[in-house]
Design an enzyme around this catalytic site. Structure first.
Site, PDB file in Angstrom:
ATOM      1  N   ASN A   1      -5.918   5.133   4.484  1.00 54.31           N
ATOM      2  CA  ASN A   1      -6.293   3.727   4.635  1.00 54.31           C
ATOM      3  C   ASN A   1      -7.363   3.688   5.717  1.00 54.31           C
ATOM      4  OD1 ASN A   1      -6.536   1.038   5.184  1.00 54.31           O
ATOM      5  ND2 ASN A   1      -4.338   0.622   5.379  1.00 54.31           N
TER       6      ASN A   1
ATOM      7  N   HIS B   1      -3.535  -8.377  -0.338  1.00 53.58           N
ATOM      8  CA  HIS B   1      -2.163  -7.932  -0.032  1.00 53.58           C
ATOM      9  C   HIS B   1      -1.397  -7.586  -1.308  1.00 53.58           C
ATOM     10  CE1 HIS B   1      -1.933 -10.452   3.951  1.00 53.58           C
ATOM     11  NE2 HIS B   1      -2.269  -9.203   4.226  1.00 53.58           N
TER      12      HIS B   1
ATOM     13  N   ARG C   1      -7.069 -16.536  11.508  1.00 55.36           N
ATOM     14  CA  ARG C   1      -7.739 -17.289  10.427  1.00 55.36           C
ATOM     15  C   ARG C   1      -7.106 -18.664  10.260  1.00 55.36           C
ATOM     16  NH1 ARG C   1      -6.793 -12.373   6.915  1.00 55.36           N
ATOM     17  NH2 ARG C   1      -8.594 -11.034   7.261  1.00 55.36           N
TER      18      ARG C   1
ATOM     19  N   GLU D   1       3.045  -0.184   1.954  1.00 54.17           N
ATOM     20  CA  GLU D   1       1.879  -0.127   1.069  1.00 54.17           C
ATOM     21  C   GLU D   1       1.491   1.319   0.771  1.00 54.17           C
ATOM     22  OE1 GLU D   1       0.442  -3.140   3.893  1.00 54.17           O
ATOM     23  OE2 GLU D   1      -0.893  -3.774   2.277  1.00 54.17           O
TER      24      GLU D   1
END
Ligand code: ADP
Length: 396
Positions: free
Chosen positions: A9, A180, A241, A382
């Protein structure tokens, strides 16, 4: 025996790398680590196995390539991933656009599509591509890309379209893509397994609440709606955000403050959300401050939970039938108080949340045994999901 998968990643300021071993049953996590603060003098290199930290050192990496070289040397010398046991490499890629909607074996065509998608994900796809190129130069192994957008490719037009002139959205590929996806799919599959419901018949709402946060409506094992949109900015209130906001506010501010597109982007993506409301994006600090009477912190917590609850309600009604509600991500997995605020008092909708179970979170069950809709917490993984996708692409 070639039975190891390396998952990379390669993000904007860090590289994470994990090694899994294929077994008859499941993938076994062997070791993984992070090279953090890439490009800064005070970097960190950390590795661990399932039970303990293996290496923790201060070490600066000038760029992603040097970090990946270091991982290769480390994994080789420790025997975790070598020329003898390495089978394939999986890469997390943020954006696959409209053209790649499933895990894909990397060839020139796939790489050029990821390059095209840089326009949609300028901060993420470039370091993802660097990771792919560096690994191609270091390993003679098949490489597979797994996309954050892919799980959401099943959304119907009524969910992914924005009500702007059609020729404009078509010209620029403007639509909701969602992110996601790997996390939403992983926790949903785990939940279905625990509930012994075939994934193809499983209906759920998954809440990934971390620094980035999104929520997903899953019908018959497929994403049918999600709160992040064309970019990760839309939807829930996040660490930095804003999430949903009337676009007219943005236009108003651009005029009043003479903001450039880059300044507007920074305002909404980096300076808003929990950080903009309280001065920190760390939910631990914020909940502690709220508990000691800080009104701003309390408002931020209330706003965060209210937005999530509102989306949960919308998605529950959009689905019509729910098997489970699943919390994950740093906040979803650890903050029992936030979970309670989001989901308490919904018995009328078949959601019998159990505050005691929520505090203990033993085995991940948060609802009463007889609750028609189960509430669960499942730690996301993940990397394991990416490794599974690699095996699937390789037909193993
Ligand atoms: P990222 O999106 O960067 O992967 P994470 O999923 O790691 O983020 O989530 C980070 C967030 O989780 C931070 O806001 C952190 O404060 C929060 N968090 C972690 N543990 C707790 C806790 N025990 N209580 C409240 N918030 C927590």
């Amino acid at each position: 025996m070639k039975d190891r998968i390396l998952v990379i990643n390669s993000g904007s300021s860090s590289v994470k790398a994990d090694v899994f071993r294929m077994t008859d049953q499941e993938l076994e996590f062997l070791a993984g680590g992070i090279a953090d603060r890439i490009g800064q003098p005070q970097g960190v290199f950390k590795t661990r196995n399932e039970t303990e930290v293996l290496v923790q050192e201060e070490r600066g990496f000038p760029d992603h390539a040097s970090a990946i070289h270091h991982f290769k040397d480390y994994f080789t010398s420790a025997g975790f991933f070598t020329a003898q046991n390495g089978l394939a490499i999986g890469h997390r890629v943020v954006h696959g656009g409209n053209k790649i909607t499933r895990p894909t074996l990397l060839d020139d065509t796939a790489i050029s599509i990821i390059e095209e998608c840089v326009a949609y994900a300028p901060l993420h796809n470039p370091p993802n591509l660097t990771g792919i190129r560096v690994c191609a130069s270091l390993f003679d192994l098949p490489q597979v890309a797994v996309f954050d957008t892919a799980f959401h490719a099943t959304m119907p037009g009524k969910a992914y379209s924005y009500a702007i002139p059609r020729e404009i959205s078509q010209r620029y590929g403007i639509r909701r893509y969602g992110f996601h996806g790997t996390s939403h799919e992983y926790v949903a599959r785990e939940a279905a397994k625990r509930l012994a419901i075939p994934f193809a018949k499983f209906n759920a709402v998954t809440l990934h609440l971390g620094n980035g946060a999104s929520i997903c409506a899953i019908e018959n094992g497929q994403s049918v709606d999600t709160s992040m949109g064309f970019t990760p900015l839309e939807g829930l209130i996040m660490g930095t955000r804003s999430g949903d906001i009337d676009p007219a506010v943005v236009l108003f501010l651009q005029q009043k403050e003479n903001l450039t597109p880059a300044e507007t982007d920074a305002l909404l993506n980096k300076k808003s959300g929990l950080l903009g409301l309280t001065g920190t994006n760390d939910m631990r600090d914020i909940t502690q401050r709220a508990a000691s009477g800080d009104q701003n912190a309390q408002l931020a917590v209330d706003m965060f939970c209210y937005r999530a609850r509102k989306y949960l309600g919308a998605y529950a009604f959009a689905l019509g039938r729910l098997d489970a509600i699943i919390f994950t991500g740093g906040i979803g997995e650890n903050a029992a108080g936030i979970r309670e605020k989001i989901i308490t008092g919904l018995e009328n909708f078949g959601i019998y949340f159990d505050p005691k179970a929520n505090k203990a979170a033993a085995g991940g069950w948060l609802s009463h045994a007889e609750s028609p809709v189960k509430v669960m917490v499942i730690a996301t993984d993940e990397e394991k999901m990416i490794a599974r996708c690699v095996l699937q692409v390789l037909g193993r």
